[in-house]
Scaffold this active site. Structure first.
Site, mmCIF file in Angstrom:
data_model
loop_
_atom_site.group_PDB
_atom_site.id
_atom_site.type_symbol
_atom_site.label_atom_id
_atom_site.label_comp_id
_atom_site.label_asym_id
_atom_site.label_seq_id
_atom_site.Cartn_x
_atom_site.Cartn_y
_atom_site.Cartn_z
ATOM 1 N N GLU A 134 -7.988 -3.269 -2.966
ATOM 2 C CA GLU A 134 -8.202 -2.603 -1.674
ATOM 3 C C GLU A 134 -7.906 -1.109 -1.745
ATOM 4 O O GLU A 134 -7.203 -0.553 -0.906
ATOM 5 C CB GLU A 134 -7.356 -3.283 -0.583
ATOM 6 C CG GLU A 134 -7.725 -4.749 -0.394
ATOM 7 C CD GLU A 134 -6.989 -5.443 0.740
ATOM 8 O OE1 GLU A 134 -5.874 -5.021 1.065
ATOM 9 O OE2 GLU A 134 -7.540 -6.417 1.281
ATOM 10 N N ARG A 157 1.401 -7.848 -8.201
ATOM 11 C CA ARG A 157 0.668 -8.761 -7.321
ATOM 12 C C ARG A 157 -0.698 -9.159 -7.881
ATOM 13 O O ARG A 157 -1.379 -8.351 -8.516
ATOM 14 C CB ARG A 157 0.494 -8.134 -5.932
ATOM 15 C CG ARG A 157 1.812 -7.950 -5.221
ATOM 16 C CD ARG A 157 1.648 -7.242 -3.909
ATOM 17 N NE ARG A 157 1.290 -8.097 -2.805
ATOM 18 C CZ ARG A 157 0.250 -7.891 -1.992
ATOM 19 N NH1 ARG A 157 -0.585 -6.894 -2.218
ATOM 20 N NH2 ARG A 157 0.037 -8.679 -0.973
ATOM 21 N N ASN A 189 0.911 -1.154 0.000
ATOM 22 C CA ASN A 189 0.000 0.000 0.000
ATOM 23 C C ASN A 189 0.944 1.196 0.000
ATOM 24 O O ASN A 189 1.319 1.717 1.045
ATOM 25 C CB ASN A 189 -0.898 0.004 1.240
ATOM 26 C CG ASN A 189 -1.935 -1.106 1.180
ATOM 27 O OD1 ASN A 189 -2.404 -1.482 0.111
ATOM 28 N ND2 ASN A 189 -2.291 -1.653 2.329
ATOM 29 N N ASP A 203 -6.580 -15.237 1.699
ATOM 30 C CA ASP A 203 -5.665 -14.275 2.310
ATOM 31 C C ASP A 203 -4.916 -14.818 3.526
ATOM 32 O O ASP A 203 -5.295 -14.512 4.656
ATOM 33 C CB ASP A 203 -6.444 -13.017 2.716
ATOM 34 C CG ASP A 203 -5.524 -11.877 3.110
ATOM 35 O OD1 ASP A 203 -4.320 -11.970 2.835
ATOM 36 O OD2 ASP A 203 -6.021 -10.897 3.702
ATOM 37 N N GLU A 208 -0.430 -12.582 10.400
ATOM 38 C CA GLU A 208 -1.569 -11.675 10.587
ATOM 39 C C GLU A 208 -2.804 -12.401 11.130
ATOM 40 O O GLU A 208 -3.492 -11.895 12.010
ATOM 41 C CB GLU A 208 -1.883 -11.029 9.231
ATOM 42 C CG GLU A 208 -3.146 -10.214 9.199
ATOM 43 C CD GLU A 208 -3.419 -9.635 7.813
ATOM 44 O OE1 GLU A 208 -2.568 -9.796 6.913
ATOM 45 O OE2 GLU A 208 -4.485 -9.037 7.627
HETATM 46 O O1 GCW Z 1 -3.750 -9.591 4.218
HETATM 47 C C1 GCW Z 1 -4.347 -8.441 3.724
HETATM 48 C C2 GCW Z 1 -4.059 -7.439 4.789
HETATM 49 C C3 GCW Z 1 -3.784 -6.053 4.288
HETATM 50 C C4 GCW Z 1 -2.774 -6.143 3.146
HETATM 51 C C5 GCW Z 1 -3.377 -6.982 2.038
HETATM 52 C C6 GCW Z 1 -2.415 -7.199 0.878
HETATM 53 C C7 GCW Z 1 -0.982 -4.665 2.597
HETATM 54 O O2 GCW Z 1 -5.115 -7.443 5.718
HETATM 55 O O3 GCW Z 1 -3.281 -5.312 5.355
HETATM 56 O O4 GCW Z 1 -2.358 -4.889 2.692
HETATM 57 O O5 GCW Z 1 -3.729 -8.242 2.509
HETATM 58 O O6 GCW Z 1 -1.807 -8.259 0.856
HETATM 59 O O7 GCW Z 1 -2.284 -6.351 0.038
#
Ligand code: GCW
Length: 634
Positions: A251, A284, A170, A324, A352
């Site tokens: 996102e 990505r 990000n 994820d 995470e």
């Molecule tokens: O795992 C999710 C996370 C986001 C992250 C996103 C990604 C950097 O909650 O915080 O952003 O994936 O991989 O882009």
């Protein structure tokens, strides 16, 4: 002072019968000097001989060999990088007791070209999904150098890491300004001596944000030349700059969609800018939220048709699973279908969704499950092979092969969140170098290097490491459940959570519990995600009787009274698994208690404190999830 982690070499060193160490390399380089420095920290200078003549049969590239002839140990490679990896391997083997008078020879080279840490570090020093303090990079002080940058490079290089993406995907455009490029260059100067190349995450809208252009359309000439000029500026400062990592149209990040362009169009404009200098763009595939009915299917749908559309120096980086970084996911189906495109694997070391800095969960067994996953039909037309090619093999076969890990490092004294979390950083490096390594062997290496040679300690540490992931899957998300963590921060259970901005961020979207049963129907009667996998995998997953139980609720909406392999109904099995998870977490803590008095008290207590949290959290997971899911069965 911060910890030395596995470079503590806690196992002690057997120098018996070791007369000399010869480092043999084509020529003297800074990387070779770094290798010499590592060796000198352990051996007296007069025992080290440097030989810079070309040695016949010296391994090429990043490969090395270590040979013993009557107590004279020769570490050779044609490159400084190879010698550096050879020295770290030599020191590791020596300290874990694998090099003794009977040792003859060991040769090794990486199976994967790029082994990269991805730091999700922000401009203000915070780390997205970071649980070990603030960023290691002191942006306010850079280009002033901190000793810790060097120790980071040593740790990373010691397990074979050769790339470091400094900033969050990000991405703030400011990282591409001259001021920040100079700071990045200072880090690159430190890392270079350890054969680590620096990458930056690039914001796709940087031509607008920094360049003052009115568009970031990848087919616009002004945009193309903006990226070309930016690349020229970067390479003037960082001649070995690795390239860009880009999170686009995901996102809220900008990307090519708004201009009606594809991900390939987007990636290629950056690839073209980097290619004169040998740089790569890592694009990505983490995309969802553009009108799909099943989030797990989205990346495959968007990227599969783009195979053959990417430049040679463009790579698509795919997370290990389709959702994820969950405690367990089936492998991402893109690994089975992108034939022409280079793919990088993206793992998350940072945990995470797996208890973050508090739960001790060794991820190597999970990564091994992914690497060994049979995903692609074998290439040979008429194949006698019954099995599909594994993900590891697919990765290895790419023109540009790579494995990325979202780092768990921060500026805490323990670097990674606890004295055990560094096992995951270590394992990431070891497996991205050679994905065929055994996860228990890696656990043993880390245990001795970090905790010493006491057999009772080693036994406990290795048992903890090798049982922790299955424990976590049991107490968090058994049977293929996923994404039922608390919405705000992904820590702790909240399966009923119904607030939040987006439907596909809410747990009920993923588990679909109702009076009939539990799980997301991804069969041919449901979202048909099963058909993103090659036959016979698709059929295997599609059939409730043959779908592996570990993925059952991922692929099926299962009736509560459906009978599983154990003879228990789904309802009872769920209760059983959550209970077992708690007992497994308690067992991890019990094993740790066996080392009391055998490791320094402060280190003992620091780890015990983590286990206390882990056990309490596991109980919370059980209480909350059992109560919630059982409420549907009445
Ligand atoms: O795992 C999710 C996370 C986001 C992250 C996103 C990604 C950097 O909650 O915080 O952003 O994936 O991989 O882009």
């Amino acid at each position: 002072m911060y910890d030395k982690l596995w470079l503590r070499y806690a196992g002690g060193c057997i120098e018996k019968n070791m007369r000399r160490v010869v480092l043999s390399c084509g020529k003297r380089t800074n990387v070779l000097n770094a290798a010499i420095a590592e060796l000198k920290a352990v051996f007296p200078a007069n025992a080290i001989i440097i030989e810079t003549a070309e040695r016949e049969n010296a391994p090429e590239g990043q490969g090395f060999s270590i040979r013993n002839r009557d107590g004279v140990f020769t570490i050779s490679s044609q490159t400084g990088a190879g010698v550096l990896y050879g020295v770290f391997a030599f020191l590791r083997l020596l300290h874990i007791g694998k090099i003794d008078e009977n040792f003859v020879e060991f040769a090794d080279s990486p199976k994967i070209l790029w082994r990269i840490l991805n730091h999700w570090d922000n401009l203000d020093g915070s780390i997205e999904r970071g649980y070990a303090g603030k960023s290691l990079w002191k942006w306010d002080e850079l280009p002033k150098i901190d000793q810790r940058y060097l120790d980071y490079a040593r740790l990373a290089a010691s397990v074979g890491v050769n790339g470091s993406v400094l900033n969050n995907v990000n991405a703030n455009s400011v990282f591409l300004t001259r001021e920040y490029l100079e700071k990045a260059a200072a880090l690159a100067n430190v890392f270079r001596d350890y054969n680590i190349q620096v990458f930056l995450s690039a914001n796709f809208a940087a031509p607008i944000n920094l360049g003052g252009l009115s568009t970031a359309d990848p087919l616009d000439d002004a945009v193309r030349s903006w990226w070309r000029e930016k690349a020229a500026e970067i390479y003037a400062l960082i001649p070995d700059f690795g390239g860009f990592v880009v999170k686009a149209d995901s996102e809220g990040q900008p990307g090519p969609y708004v201009y009606g362009r594809t991900h390939a169009d987007g990636a290629n404009v950056l690839a073209d800018a980097l290619s004169p200098y040998g740089g790569i763009v890592v694009w990505r595939a983490f995309v969802y939220g553009h009108g799909e009915t099943d989030r797990a299917k989205k990346a495959y749908v968007d990227f599969k048709s783009l195979d053959r559309g990417f430049r040679d120096n463009a790579v698509v980086q795919v997370k290990n699973g389709p959702i994820d970084f969950q405690p367990r996911e089936p492998v991402h189906p893109l690994f089975g279908v992108m034939e022409a495109t280079s793919l990088f694997m993206e793992f998350q070391i940072a945990q995470e969704y797996l208890g973050q800095g508090n739960h001790i969960v060794f991820l190597a067994p999970m990564w091994k499950e992914i690497f060994q996953f049979g995903i692609r039909l074998p290439k040979e037309e008429i194949s006698t092979k019954q099995s599909l090619d594994s993900v590891g093999k697919v990765l290895e076969g790419k023109k540009l092969s790579g494995i990325a890990g979202v780092s768990n490092t921060g500026d805490n004294e323990d670097w990674c969140g606890s004295l055990f979390h560094s096992a995951n950083l270590f394992a990431f490096g070891r497996l991205s170098w050679d994905w065929t390594l055994d996860s228990t062997d890696i656990a043993k290496e880390w245990a001795v290097l970090t905790w010493g040679k006491d057999p009772i300690v080693i036994d406990a540490v290795v048992k903890i490491l090798t049982h922790s992931w299955t424990a976590c899957v049991d107490y968090m998300t058994p049977l293929g459940l996923n994404h039922i963590m608390r919405y705000e921060h992904h820590y702790g259970p909240d399966p009923g959570c119904d607030h939040g901005q987006r439907a596909d961020w809410k747990p009920p979207y993923y588990h679909r519990a109702d009076a009939d049963g539990l799980g997301f129907d991804r069969t041919r009667k449901g979202s048909d995600a099963v058909d993103q996998y090659a036959s016979p995998l698709a059929e295997l997953f599609n059939n409730i009787e043959t779908c592996p139980e570990k993925y059952l609720l991922w692929f099926h909406h299962v009736p509560w009274d459906h009978v599983l392999g154990s003879g228990r109904t789904l309802k009872d099995e769920l209760v059983f698994r959550y209970r077992r998870g708690v007992e497994e977490a308690e067992q991890l803590r019990t094993w740790w208690k066996q080392v009391e008095g055998r490791v320094p008290p402060d280190r003992y207590q620091a780890v015990l404190d983590k286990f206390d949290i882990q056990v309490a959290d596991a109980r919370e997971w059980e209480t909350v999830c059992v109560a919630y899911f059982m409420s549907f069965t009445k």
